[in-house]
Scaffold this motif. Sequence first.
Motif, PDB file in Angstrom:
ATOM      1  N   PRO A  51      11.537 -21.309  15.164  1.00 31.33           N
ATOM      2  CA  PRO A  51      10.386 -20.641  14.549  1.00 31.33           C
ATOM      3  C   PRO A  51      10.014 -21.213  13.192  1.00 31.33           C
ATOM      4  CG  PRO A  51      12.334 -19.223  14.507  1.00 31.33           C
ATOM      5  CD  PRO A  51      12.663 -20.384  15.389  1.00 31.33           C
ATOM      6  N   VAL A  52      10.983 -21.770  12.468  1.00 32.91           N
ATOM      7  CA  VAL A  52      10.667 -22.372  11.173  1.00 32.91           C
ATOM      8  C   VAL A  52       9.791 -23.597  11.374  1.00 32.91           C
ATOM      9  CG1 VAL A  52      11.639 -23.465   9.123  1.00 32.91           C
ATOM     10  CG2 VAL A  52      12.782 -21.484  10.134  1.00 32.91           C
ATOM     11  N   LYS A  53      10.118 -24.411  12.376  1.00 37.84           N
ATOM     12  CA  LYS A  53       9.302 -25.597  12.657  1.00 37.84           C
ATOM     13  C   LYS A  53       7.902 -25.197  13.109  1.00 37.84           C
ATOM     14  CE  LYS A  53      12.969 -28.854  13.888  1.00 37.84           C
ATOM     15  NZ  LYS A  53      13.490 -29.752  14.941  1.00 37.84           N
ATOM     16  N   VAL A  54       7.841 -24.125  13.907  1.00 35.03           N
ATOM     17  CA  VAL A  54       6.535 -23.640  14.351  1.00 35.03           C
ATOM     18  C   VAL A  54       5.689 -23.235  13.150  1.00 35.03           C
ATOM     19  CG1 VAL A  54       5.346 -21.849  15.663  1.00 35.03           C
ATOM     20  CG2 VAL A  54       7.392 -22.914  16.608  1.00 35.03           C
ATOM     21  N   ALA A  55       6.291 -22.500  12.213  1.00 41.28           N
ATOM     22  CA  ALA A  55       5.571 -22.035  11.028  1.00 41.28           C
ATOM     23  C   ALA A  55       5.125 -23.201  10.146  1.00 41.28           C
ATOM     24  CB  ALA A  55       6.450 -21.077  10.222  1.00 41.28           C
ATOM     25  N   GLU A  56       5.915 -24.266  10.152  1.00 44.54           N
ATOM     26  CA  GLU A  56       5.573 -25.440   9.349  1.00 44.54           C
ATOM     27  C   GLU A  56       4.520 -26.303  10.012  1.00 44.54           C
ATOM     28  OE1 GLU A  56       9.972 -26.075   7.224  1.00 44.54           O
ATOM     29  OE2 GLU A  56       9.357 -27.296   8.950  1.00 44.54           O
ATOM     30  N   GLY A  57       4.201 -26.012  11.274  1.00 46.15           N
ATOM     31  CA  GLY A  57       3.230 -26.821  11.994  1.00 46.15           C
ATOM     32  C   GLY A  57       3.790 -28.148  12.466  1.00 46.15           C
ATOM     33  N   ALA A  58       5.118 -28.236  12.620  1.00 43.86           N
ATOM     34  CA  ALA A  58       5.743 -29.479  13.058  1.00 43.86           C
ATOM     35  C   ALA A  58       5.314 -29.807  14.485  1.00 43.86           C
ATOM     36  CB  ALA A  58       7.259 -29.357  12.982  1.00 43.86           C
ATOM     37  N   SER A  59       5.224 -31.110  14.775  1.00 37.80           N
ATOM     38  CA  SER A  59       4.811 -31.529  16.115  1.00 37.80           C
ATOM     39  C   SER A  59       5.926 -31.306  17.132  1.00 37.80           C
ATOM     40  CB  SER A  59       4.402 -33.005  16.105  1.00 37.80           C
ATOM     41  OG  SER A  59       5.488 -33.819  15.666  1.00 37.80           O
ATOM     42  N   TYR A  60       7.175 -31.332  16.685  1.00 34.36           N
ATOM     43  CA  TYR A  60       8.322 -31.115  17.578  1.00 34.36           C
ATOM     44  C   TYR A  60       9.008 -29.838  17.125  1.00 34.36           C
ATOM     45  CZ  TYR A  60      12.519 -31.979  20.326  1.00 34.36           C
ATOM     46  OH  TYR A  60      13.533 -31.862  21.234  1.00 34.36           O
ATOM     47  N   THR A  61       8.976 -28.816  17.959  1.00 35.65           N
ATOM     48  CA  THR A  61       9.381 -27.479  17.519  1.00 35.65           C
ATOM     49  C   THR A  61      10.685 -27.004  18.130  1.00 35.65           C
ATOM     50  OG1 THR A  61       8.046 -26.469  19.272  1.00 35.65           O
ATOM     51  CG2 THR A  61       6.995 -26.791  17.117  1.00 35.65           C
ATOM     52  N   PHE A  62      11.437 -27.907  18.744  1.00 33.67           N
ATOM     53  CA  PHE A  62      12.697 -27.491  19.359  1.00 33.67           C
ATOM     54  C   PHE A  62      13.882 -28.008  18.555  1.00 33.67           C
ATOM     55  CE2 PHE A  62       9.750 -27.047  22.824  1.00 33.67           C
ATOM     56  CZ  PHE A  62      10.199 -25.929  23.496  1.00 33.67           C
ATOM     57  N   SER A  63      14.964 -27.248  18.561  1.00 35.24           N
ATOM     58  CA  SER A  63      16.206 -27.643  17.906  1.00 35.24           C
ATOM     59  C   SER A  63      17.378 -27.285  18.804  1.00 35.24           C
ATOM     60  CB  SER A  63      16.375 -26.936  16.553  1.00 35.24           C
ATOM     61  OG  SER A  63      15.395 -27.346  15.636  1.00 35.24           O
ATOM     62  N   SER A  64      18.415 -28.102  18.777  1.00 42.87           N
ATOM     63  CA  SER A  64      19.620 -27.830  19.562  1.00 42.87           C
ATOM     64  C   SER A  64      20.546 -26.951  18.730  1.00 42.87           C
ATOM     65  CB  SER A  64      20.316 -29.133  19.947  1.00 42.87           C
ATOM     66  OG  SER A  64      19.494 -29.894  20.797  1.00 42.87           O
ATOM     67  N   GLY A 104      20.895 -25.110  11.359  1.00 45.00           N
ATOM     68  CA  GLY A 104      21.810 -26.141  11.825  1.00 45.00           C
ATOM     69  C   GLY A 104      21.385 -26.796  13.124  1.00 45.00           C
ATOM     70  N   TRP A 105      22.236 -27.683  13.589  1.00 47.79           N
ATOM     71  CA  TRP A 105      21.947 -28.491  14.763  1.00 47.79           C
ATOM     72  C   TRP A 105      23.277 -28.866  15.414  1.00 47.79           C
ATOM     73  CZ3 TRP A 105      22.755 -33.892  15.737  1.00 47.79           C
ATOM     74  CH2 TRP A 105      22.037 -34.403  16.817  1.00 47.79           C
ATOM     75  N   ALA A 106      23.313 -28.882  16.732  1.00 46.82           N
ATOM     76  CA  ALA A 106      24.541 -29.197  17.461  1.00 46.82           C
ATOM     77  C   ALA A 106      24.254 -30.252  18.525  1.00 46.82           C
ATOM     78  CB  ALA A 106      25.106 -27.945  18.123  1.00 46.82           C
ATOM     79  N   HIS A 107      25.219 -31.116  18.772  1.00 50.48           N
ATOM     80  CA  HIS A 107      25.037 -32.197  19.742  1.00 50.48           C
ATOM     81  C   HIS A 107      26.251 -32.295  20.651  1.00 50.48           C
ATOM     82  CE1 HIS A 107      24.488 -36.263  21.392  1.00 50.48           C
ATOM     83  NE2 HIS A 107      23.215 -36.046  21.157  1.00 50.48           N
ATOM     84  N   ASN A 108      26.015 -32.342  21.959  1.00 48.07           N
ATOM     85  CA  ASN A 108      27.106 -32.539  22.919  1.00 48.07           C
ATOM     86  C   ASN A 108      27.253 -34.024  23.212  1.00 48.07           C
ATOM     87  OD1 ASN A 108      24.555 -32.368  24.225  1.00 48.07           O
ATOM     88  ND2 ASN A 108      25.529 -32.094  26.210  1.00 48.07           N
ATOM     89  N   ASP A 109      28.489 -34.511  23.155  1.00 44.02           N
ATOM     90  CA  ASP A 109      28.743 -35.940  23.290  1.00 44.02           C
ATOM     91  C   ASP A 109      29.349 -36.341  24.625  1.00 44.02           C
ATOM     92  OD1 ASP A 109      27.682 -36.580  20.877  1.00 44.02           O
ATOM     93  OD2 ASP A 109      29.579 -36.799  19.825  1.00 44.02           O
ATOM     94  N   ASP A 110      30.246 -35.536  25.182  1.00 47.20           N
ATOM     95  CA  ASP A 110      30.872 -35.964  26.429  1.00 47.20           C
ATOM     96  C   ASP A 110      31.599 -34.800  27.090  1.00 47.20           C
ATOM     97  OD1 ASP A 110      31.379 -37.745  28.435  1.00 47.20           O
ATOM     98  OD2 ASP A 110      32.918 -38.880  27.376  1.00 47.20           O
ATOM     99  N   LEU A 111      31.839 -34.945  28.381  1.00 42.92           N
ATOM    100  CA  LEU A 111      32.577 -33.988  29.198  1.00 42.92           C
ATOM    101  C   LEU A 111      33.498 -34.774  30.110  1.00 42.92           C
ATOM    102  CD1 LEU A 111      33.048 -31.191  30.696  1.00 42.92           C
ATOM    103  CD2 LEU A 111      31.059 -31.804  32.080  1.00 42.92           C
ATOM    104  N   LEU A 112      34.762 -34.357  30.215  1.00 44.07           N
ATOM    105  CA  LEU A 112      35.720 -35.029  31.084  1.00 44.07           C
ATOM    106  C   LEU A 112      36.649 -34.003  31.695  1.00 44.07           C
ATOM    107  CD1 LEU A 112      37.572 -38.339  30.573  1.00 44.07           C
ATOM    108  CD2 LEU A 112      38.950 -36.290  30.962  1.00 44.07           C
ATOM    109  N   LEU A 113      36.890 -34.138  32.981  1.00 47.24           N
ATOM    110  CA  LEU A 113      37.900 -33.354  33.687  1.00 47.24           C
ATOM    111  C   LEU A 113      39.072 -34.280  33.947  1.00 47.24           C
ATOM    112  CD1 LEU A 113      38.629 -30.669  35.202  1.00 47.24           C
ATOM    113  CD2 LEU A 113      37.695 -31.764  37.267  1.00 47.24           C
ATOM    114  N   ASP A 114      40.232 -34.014  33.294  1.00 48.20           N
ATOM    115  CA  ASP A 114      41.336 -34.959  33.422  1.00 48.20           C
ATOM    116  C   ASP A 114      42.091 -34.763  34.738  1.00 48.20           C
ATOM    117  OD1 ASP A 114      43.311 -32.956  33.141  1.00 48.20           O
ATOM    118  OD2 ASP A 114      43.558 -33.311  30.996  1.00 48.20           O
ATOM    119  N   ALA A 115      43.035 -35.654  34.998  1.00 49.24           N
ATOM    120  CA  ALA A 115      43.746 -35.659  36.279  1.00 49.24           C
ATOM    121  C   ALA A 115      44.551 -34.385  36.507  1.00 49.24           C
ATOM    122  CB  ALA A 115      44.667 -36.875  36.345  1.00 49.24           C
TER     123      ALA A 115
END
Length: 207
Positions: free
Chosen positions: A67-80, A109-120
Motif C-alpha cells: 500500500p505504501v508503493k500504491v500511495a507513492e504512485g510507484a509503477s511496481y506495487t508488489f513486495s515480497s 521489509g523484503w524477503a527472498h527465497n533462494d533454494d529448496l532441497l529434500l535430502d536423502a
Amino acid sequence: IAMVTGGDDRQHIQLRDATTGDWSAGVSYTFDTRSESPTGYDRHTFPFLVLDDGAAHIFSAQDIVDPVKVAEGASYTFSSHSLDYYYSPDVAATAFQTVSIVDIEGTRGWAHNDDLLLDASGVVHTLYYTQAEQNVSGFSPEMHAFGPPGGPFTHVSLASGFTEGRLWEGPDGTLYALLPAQDDLYIAALAEDGALAASPEPLGLSP
C-alpha cells in the motif's frame, strides 16, 4: 504435474501418467483473496518444487501488494513480504498444508527465497534472506531453515556478506551451501545443527 486455473479461480493440480500419457485431477489449493490487490489474489513467484513419489514440496515467495508503493504512485506495487512452504504427502489425494517461513507483512521489509532441497534422509531444507527495509543497504545473513516434511523448521544463520545461495547434497550425504559473491563462488559444508561447518571457501572461478 501441472498447475491450472479453473473457472472458480482455484489452482488445480493435474497429474500425468508417464506410461499412458493420461491426465487426472489431483487436489486443489485455494489461495486467500486480497481485496486490496489488483489481481485479487496473492502472486506466487520464484517457486521451488520437489516431487518425491506422490509427495510434493513447494517453497514460494508471495508478492503482495504494497500500500505504501500504491500511495507513492510507484509503477511496481508488489513486495515480497512473506515466504511459505507447502507440503502434501500425496498430491493426488491430500490437500497442501502451509508452513510460514518468513512473514514480515506490515513492515517495509523484503524477503527472498533462494533454494529448496529434500535430502536423502527426508529432511527438508530451505535457504532465504531478508531485508529490514526494501531497496536499502543491508541484508540478513543467508538463512537456513530445515526440518521434517510439514515442519516444524529450525532457522539458523549461515553467513553474512552473501545475498543469495543454493544447496547441494554430496554423494556421502554432506550438505553444502553454495554462496555467490562478486569476486567468486564460495562453498561451505553444513554441520548437523544446520550452521556452516567452516568458513566458506572460494572455488577459484573468477577470471
